[in-house]
Write a protein that holds these residues in place. Structure first.
Motif: not given
Length: 414
Positions: A295-307
């Protein structure tokens, strides 16, 4: 009356900082704030909706633009940013102060390059603090919103009516807001209670703010309770859930066309190739990493469809205890490459995309670097080492000694 006006603004700042008796009673408390912290019912300027500032964003900056890098500060005062000194805040959204930092450099003999400060972020209009509409974009890129109408309340609901109910659904009425719902330690509302939406952002059911855009989705995310901090030792991991890219598309719809061949895909599963690259990529020439520590906070990502709040909250940490990278079903989003407010780089990207290398000789570049390589104009691009380092939220340069664009975290073309 003047002294009364000043007292209310000071009171607002104190309430934001300390709260009345814990986080449930901080100034915004996840919803509408102390009315008199923002409005002057007998001493306002003409045609300002009784605001404490000349406009909406100026009223916000009265508190959010104070001196010192403290939790809720997102605008470094001009006096704190003399030439060569970067904005001081390191919030996930970035510091609007970067809009005041313009750069000029000579990368090679006979040429001069320049980068206007307004290229660094969303150009909110805040007259009292010298922030003006973009001169480059008369409307939102990929959209039709009038840039002269861009204000803090275009995205945030200054009255904070959107709330998360006990069952996890969102509404603008139905139960009182008891606390913020933004943090990893936010309370879980019981039946008959609610907490505020993430960062008071507008969403499904919210009215339109300045600029007239109505949001039709929820921005699902959770941030650590401590977030305006140096990331030199450990990253600040914001857990981004469903709806991020679709939320941004409210103002930038043409940037999100699923069939476009001229814009980067967003809100799509990374897939095995890109997720595999992300998890193995350490830096230029080094693909020996593993998913457990990628994991890199400079390049974050979205956790699929998590709500689900609890699922997101478990990922929102600052101690490095959650360092796993994406699965193949996780998604690329707008904030994978951009920050929401502003950055130290053109097009409000999270890393330098205007040059061949973002780091050289094993260090971040700057005109005052001890390295004769890193101080070269074509790498420094008008910035000091302090400015480049702060643009990366003080992250220690841990990539390749001659590091190319961080697009390669997913694409590994270097």
């Amino acid at each position: 009356m003047k002294s009364l006006k000043t007292s209310f603004v000071i009171l607002a700042a104190v309430l934001i900082t300390f709260g009345l008796s814990g986080k449930a009673f901080a100034f915004h408390s996840g919803g509408v704030a102390e009315c008199m912290g923002c409005h002057n019912i007998h001493d306002a300027k003409p045609d300002t909706a009784l605001l404490a500032g000349s406009d909406i964003s100026s009223t916000c900056i009265n508190c959010h633009g104070a001196t010192g890098a403290s939790s809720y500060h997102i605008v470094t005062p001009d006096a704190d940013m003399p030439a060569g000194t970067p904005p001081g805040n390191r919030t996930p959204g970035g510091d609007f102060g970067w809009l005041k930092k313009s750069y000029t450099w000579v990368p090679r003999t006979g040429t001069t390059s320049s980068e206007a400060g307004e290229e660094h972020g969303h150009n909110i209009v805040a007259v009292d603090f010298g922030y003006a509409a973009s001169t480059e974009n008369t409307t939102a890129p990929g959209g039709d919103m009038d840039s002269t109408q861009l204000a803090c309340n275009s995205c945030h609901d200054n009255h904070g009516k959107l709330r998360r109910l006990s069952g996890g659904t969102f509404a603008t009425t139905g139960a009182p807001i008891i606390a913020s719902g933004s943090y990893n330690n936010s309370v879980i509302p019981a039946a008959g209670q609610a907490v505020g939406a993430y960062r008071l952002l507008r969403g499904t059911g919210s009215s339109a703010g300045s600029g007239g855009k109505t949001f039709l989705t929820i921005f699902n995310a959770v941030v650590p309770s401590t977030y305006n901090r140096s990331e030199a030792t450990t990253p600040t991991r914001v857990a981004y859930g469903a709806g991020i890219a679709d939320w941004c598309a409210t103002c930038h719809p043409d940037m999100h066309s699923a069939n476009s061949s001229v814009t980067h895909p967003v809100n799509e599963n990374l897939g095995s190739t890109e997720a595999g690259n992300y998890n193995s990529y350490i830096g230029s020439g080094n693909l020996t990493g593993t998913s457990a520590t990628s994991y890199d906070s400079i390049i974050p990502f979205q956790m699929d469809t998590t709500t689900d709040f609890a699922t997101l909250a478990a990922k929102a940490v600052i101690d490095g205890s959650v360092s796993t990278g994406p699965s193949t079903s996780d998604r690329v989003m707008c904030l994978s490459c951009h920050r929401a407010h502003a950055t130290g780089f053109a097009r409000m990207t999270r890393w330098q995309n205007e040059g061949e290398l973002i780091a050289v000789d094993g260090v971040w570049p700057g005109s005052d670097s001890a390295s004769t390589v890193a101080s070269q104009a074509k790498y420094a691009m008008g910035r000091t080492v302090a400015e480049t380092t702060k643009a990366y939220n003080d992250t220690t340069m841990h990539y390749g000694s001659y590091q190319r664009s961080l697009c390669n975290k997913c694409h590994a073309k270097d």
